[in-house]
Design a protein around this motif. Structure first.
Motif, mmCIF file in Angstrom:
data_model
loop_
_atom_site.group_PDB
_atom_site.id
_atom_site.type_symbol
_atom_site.label_atom_id
_atom_site.label_comp_id
_atom_site.label_asym_id
_atom_site.label_seq_id
_atom_site.Cartn_x
_atom_site.Cartn_y
_atom_site.Cartn_z
ATOM 1 N N LEU A 23 1.357 0.384 2.062
ATOM 2 C CA LEU A 23 1.916 -0.140 0.843
ATOM 3 C C LEU A 23 1.136 -1.629 0.562
ATOM 4 C CD1 LEU A 23 5.522 0.506 1.344
ATOM 5 C CD2 LEU A 23 3.972 1.310 -0.189
ATOM 6 N N GLN A 24 0.796 -2.193 1.481
ATOM 7 C CA GLN A 24 0.001 -3.448 1.270
ATOM 8 C C GLN A 24 -1.521 -3.158 0.545
ATOM 9 O OE1 GLN A 24 0.022 -5.774 5.074
ATOM 10 N NE2 GLN A 24 1.896 -6.925 4.231
ATOM 11 N N LYS A 25 -1.950 -2.035 0.982
ATOM 12 C CA LYS A 25 -3.224 -1.640 0.481
ATOM 13 C C LYS A 25 -3.207 -1.177 -1.139
ATOM 14 C CE LYS A 25 -7.175 0.933 2.254
ATOM 15 N NZ LYS A 25 -7.618 1.808 3.010
ATOM 16 N N LEU A 26 -2.050 -0.632 -1.356
ATOM 17 C CA LEU A 26 -1.715 -0.100 -2.707
ATOM 18 C C LEU A 26 -1.588 -1.276 -3.620
ATOM 19 C CD1 LEU A 26 -1.120 2.158 -4.675
ATOM 20 C CD2 LEU A 26 1.325 1.937 -3.986
ATOM 21 N N GLY A 27 -0.871 -2.414 -3.219
ATOM 22 C CA GLY A 27 -0.785 -3.560 -3.987
ATOM 23 C C GLY A 27 0.426 -3.468 -4.941
ATOM 24 N N GLY A 28 0.888 -4.272 -5.637
ATOM 25 C CA GLY A 28 1.905 -4.617 -6.452
ATOM 26 C C GLY A 28 3.330 -3.773 -6.073
ATOM 27 N N VAL A 29 3.553 -4.131 -4.920
ATOM 28 C CA VAL A 29 4.837 -3.407 -4.213
ATOM 29 C C VAL A 29 5.555 -4.789 -3.474
ATOM 30 C CG1 VAL A 29 4.121 -1.236 -4.393
ATOM 31 C CG2 VAL A 29 3.581 -2.600 -2.284
ATOM 32 N N GLN A 30 6.871 -4.746 -3.601
ATOM 33 C CA GLN A 30 7.489 -5.478 -2.396
ATOM 34 C C GLN A 30 8.468 -4.271 -2.070
ATOM 35 O OE1 GLN A 30 9.672 -8.262 -5.417
ATOM 36 N NE2 GLN A 30 8.356 -9.782 -4.429
ATOM 37 N N HIS A 46 4.697 1.045 -9.948
ATOM 38 C CA HIS A 46 3.946 2.148 -9.554
ATOM 39 C C HIS A 46 5.105 3.494 -9.738
ATOM 40 C CE1 HIS A 46 0.225 0.718 -8.226
ATOM 41 N NE2 HIS A 46 0.733 -0.201 -7.381
ATOM 42 N N ASN A 47 4.456 4.642 -10.259
ATOM 43 C CA ASN A 47 5.202 5.686 -10.407
ATOM 44 C C ASN A 47 5.857 6.315 -8.943
ATOM 45 O OD1 ASN A 47 3.490 7.937 -9.812
ATOM 46 N ND2 ASN A 47 2.933 7.785 -12.004
ATOM 47 N N VAL A 48 6.884 6.962 -8.970
ATOM 48 C CA VAL A 48 7.449 7.507 -7.949
ATOM 49 C C VAL A 48 6.273 8.412 -6.949
ATOM 50 C CG1 VAL A 48 9.108 9.274 -6.846
ATOM 51 C CG2 VAL A 48 9.875 7.481 -8.549
ATOM 52 N N ASP A 49 5.560 9.147 -7.740
ATOM 53 C CA ASP A 49 4.366 10.162 -7.267
ATOM 54 C C ASP A 49 3.494 9.416 -6.506
ATOM 55 O OD1 ASP A 49 5.823 12.356 -8.216
ATOM 56 O OD2 ASP A 49 4.510 12.459 -10.060
ATOM 57 N N THR A 50 2.922 8.256 -7.036
ATOM 58 C CA THR A 50 2.047 7.311 -6.522
ATOM 59 C C THR A 50 2.307 6.905 -5.151
ATOM 60 O OG1 THR A 50 0.934 6.887 -8.540
ATOM 61 C CG2 THR A 50 0.528 5.280 -6.861
ATOM 62 N N LEU A 51 4.017 6.449 -5.348
ATOM 63 C CA LEU A 51 4.494 5.683 -3.929
ATOM 64 C C LEU A 51 4.425 6.640 -2.911
ATOM 65 C CD1 LEU A 51 7.031 3.415 -5.749
ATOM 66 C CD2 LEU A 51 4.977 2.737 -4.767
ATOM 67 N N LEU A 55 2.880 6.856 0.814
ATOM 68 C CA LEU A 55 3.853 6.881 1.999
ATOM 69 C C LEU A 55 3.355 8.240 2.834
ATOM 70 C CD1 LEU A 55 7.257 6.245 0.668
ATOM 71 C CD2 LEU A 55 5.961 4.821 2.115
ATOM 72 N N LYS A 56 2.706 9.062 2.317
ATOM 73 C CA LYS A 56 2.270 10.259 3.088
ATOM 74 C C LYS A 56 1.009 10.056 3.898
ATOM 75 C CE LYS A 56 4.937 13.908 0.511
ATOM 76 N NZ LYS A 56 5.008 14.947 -0.178
ATOM 77 N N LYS A 57 0.333 8.988 3.066
ATOM 78 C CA LYS A 57 -0.684 8.965 4.020
ATOM 79 C C LYS A 57 -0.802 8.467 5.349
ATOM 80 C CE LYS A 57 -3.578 7.498 -0.300
ATOM 81 N NZ LYS A 57 -3.825 6.449 -0.914
ATOM 82 N N THR A 58 0.429 7.775 5.681
ATOM 83 C CA THR A 58 0.732 7.451 7.088
ATOM 84 C C THR A 58 0.924 8.800 8.161
ATOM 85 O OG1 THR A 58 3.081 7.741 6.807
ATOM 86 C CG2 THR A 58 2.262 5.512 6.257
ATOM 87 N N GLY A 59 0.910 10.020 7.578
ATOM 88 C CA GLY A 59 0.852 11.108 8.439
ATOM 89 C C GLY A 59 2.423 11.716 8.390
#
Length: 71
Positions: A23-30, A46-51, A55-59
């Motif tokens: 999430l920190q890498k994505l940026g623009g989030v709290q 960011h839109n829901v799909d992007t978020l 999150l799925k990048k964590t595996g």
């Protein structure tokens, strides 16, 4: 900013750290991570799909619960 709630199958501190990193890498989030309940609340433009993809990048299994109303 819209607040979105996601389920992420986190079992330990390492899992929540992985979520924090992507999430920190994505940026623009709290965000807030609720490890015992396996939930992540994200404030973001960011839109829901992007978020969700981020999150799925964590595996981990991740799914969208819904928009969280401001309390």
């Amino acid at each position: 900013m819209p607040k979105h709630e996601f389920f992420v199958d986190m079992t330990c501190e390492g899992c929540s750290n992985a979520v924090t990193r992507v999430l920190q890498k994505l940026g623009g989030v709290q965000f807030d991570i609720d490890l015992p309940n396996k939930k992540v609340c994200i404030d973001s433009e960011h839109n829901v799909d992007t978020l969700l993809e981020t999150l799925k990048k964590t595996g981990k299994n991740a799914s969208y619960i819904g928009e969280k109303s401001a309390q």
